[in-house]
Design an enzyme around this catalytic site. Sequence first.
Site, PDB file in Angstrom:
ATOM      1  N   ASP A  14       0.874  -1.155   0.000  1.00  0.00           N
ATOM      2  CA  ASP A  14       0.000   0.000   0.000  1.00  0.00           C
ATOM      3  C   ASP A  14       0.924   1.220   0.000  1.00  0.00           C
ATOM      4  O   ASP A  14       2.084   1.124   0.419  1.00  0.00           O
ATOM      5  CB  ASP A  14      -0.890  -0.036   1.244  1.00  0.00           C
ATOM      6  CG  ASP A  14      -1.674   1.234   1.443  1.00  0.00           C
ATOM      7  OD1 ASP A  14      -2.359   1.669   0.499  1.00  0.00           O
ATOM      8  OD2 ASP A  14      -1.571   1.818   2.540  1.00  0.00           O
ATOM      9  N   ASP A  16       0.151   5.107   0.938  1.00  0.00           N
ATOM     10  CA  ASP A  16       0.059   6.040   2.061  1.00  0.00           C
ATOM     11  C   ASP A  16       0.040   5.292   3.388  1.00  0.00           C
ATOM     12  O   ASP A  16      -0.825   4.452   3.634  1.00  0.00           O
ATOM     13  CB  ASP A  16      -1.212   6.885   1.956  1.00  0.00           C
ATOM     14  CG  ASP A  16      -1.258   7.720   0.690  1.00  0.00           C
ATOM     15  OD1 ASP A  16      -1.108   8.933   0.784  1.00  0.00           O
ATOM     16  OD2 ASP A  16      -1.444   7.135  -0.402  1.00  0.00           O
ATOM     17  N   ASP A 171      -1.716  -0.734   5.919  1.00  0.00           N
ATOM     18  CA  ASP A 171      -2.009  -0.161   7.242  1.00  0.00           C
ATOM     19  C   ASP A 171      -3.505   0.064   7.438  1.00  0.00           C
ATOM     20  O   ASP A 171      -3.910   0.915   8.231  1.00  0.00           O
ATOM     21  CB  ASP A 171      -1.249   1.163   7.433  1.00  0.00           C
ATOM     22  CG  ASP A 171      -1.793   2.293   6.565  1.00  0.00           C
ATOM     23  OD1 ASP A 171      -2.214   2.021   5.416  1.00  0.00           O
ATOM     24  OD2 ASP A 171      -1.814   3.447   7.032  1.00  0.00           O
TER      25      ASP A 171
END
Length: 226
Positions: A14, A16, A171
Amino acid sequence: MSREWTTPEALLFDLDGTLVDTAPDLARATNALRDHHGLAPLPYPTIRAQVSNGGSALVTLALGLEREHDGHDDARAFLLAAYGEAVAVESRVFPPLDRLLDEWRDAGRPWGIVTNKPRAYAAPLVEALGLEPGALLCADDLPVKKPDPAPLLEAARRLAVAPGDCWYLGDHHRDMQAARAAGMPAVAVGYGYITEDDDYRLWPADRWFDTAEALTETLLPVDPKR
């Protein structure tokens, strides 16, 4: 139950909050929106916790406007325009993931990025940071985005690696959902943009890493002969 531990052939990140700390630039854009409406800036930690939830969540945070509110879309456009003017002023790869990527590349191992960030912002950011992923899948590249597994599967196809041999690192809970649906080991990172009331160790992951340092130590050194 966690899968049996195996060293991955490829890494998919991922963007960001997992690979790149983009919160400073997004926080500046969020507070620019508040300033536009005559409001005082929000504390950085408050904004940081919402970054992985996307532009609409930042609009709601900044102005209290939910998606269905008449002014939400205009506010989101303002925020994204402000962000688009400066996507890589303070954004940086989380250290020491930069070293991990360098050694992974030198060992001839593939890696990529799968993000729900639109390409108009993701591609300039990746370029500005000097990153060279073998695959970059963005929110608008396919008809669906995470938690749908299709972007992860397409990234694995572009890297010519079987999905089960790719780690997907994220996250957010949806990252774990997407990885599981794609048949990839799901790796949750606790250093990203996670709200205080969200326990990332309860996500449906196969492995959990509290820090980028712990993740890097697990994956290095890489044997180039493997």
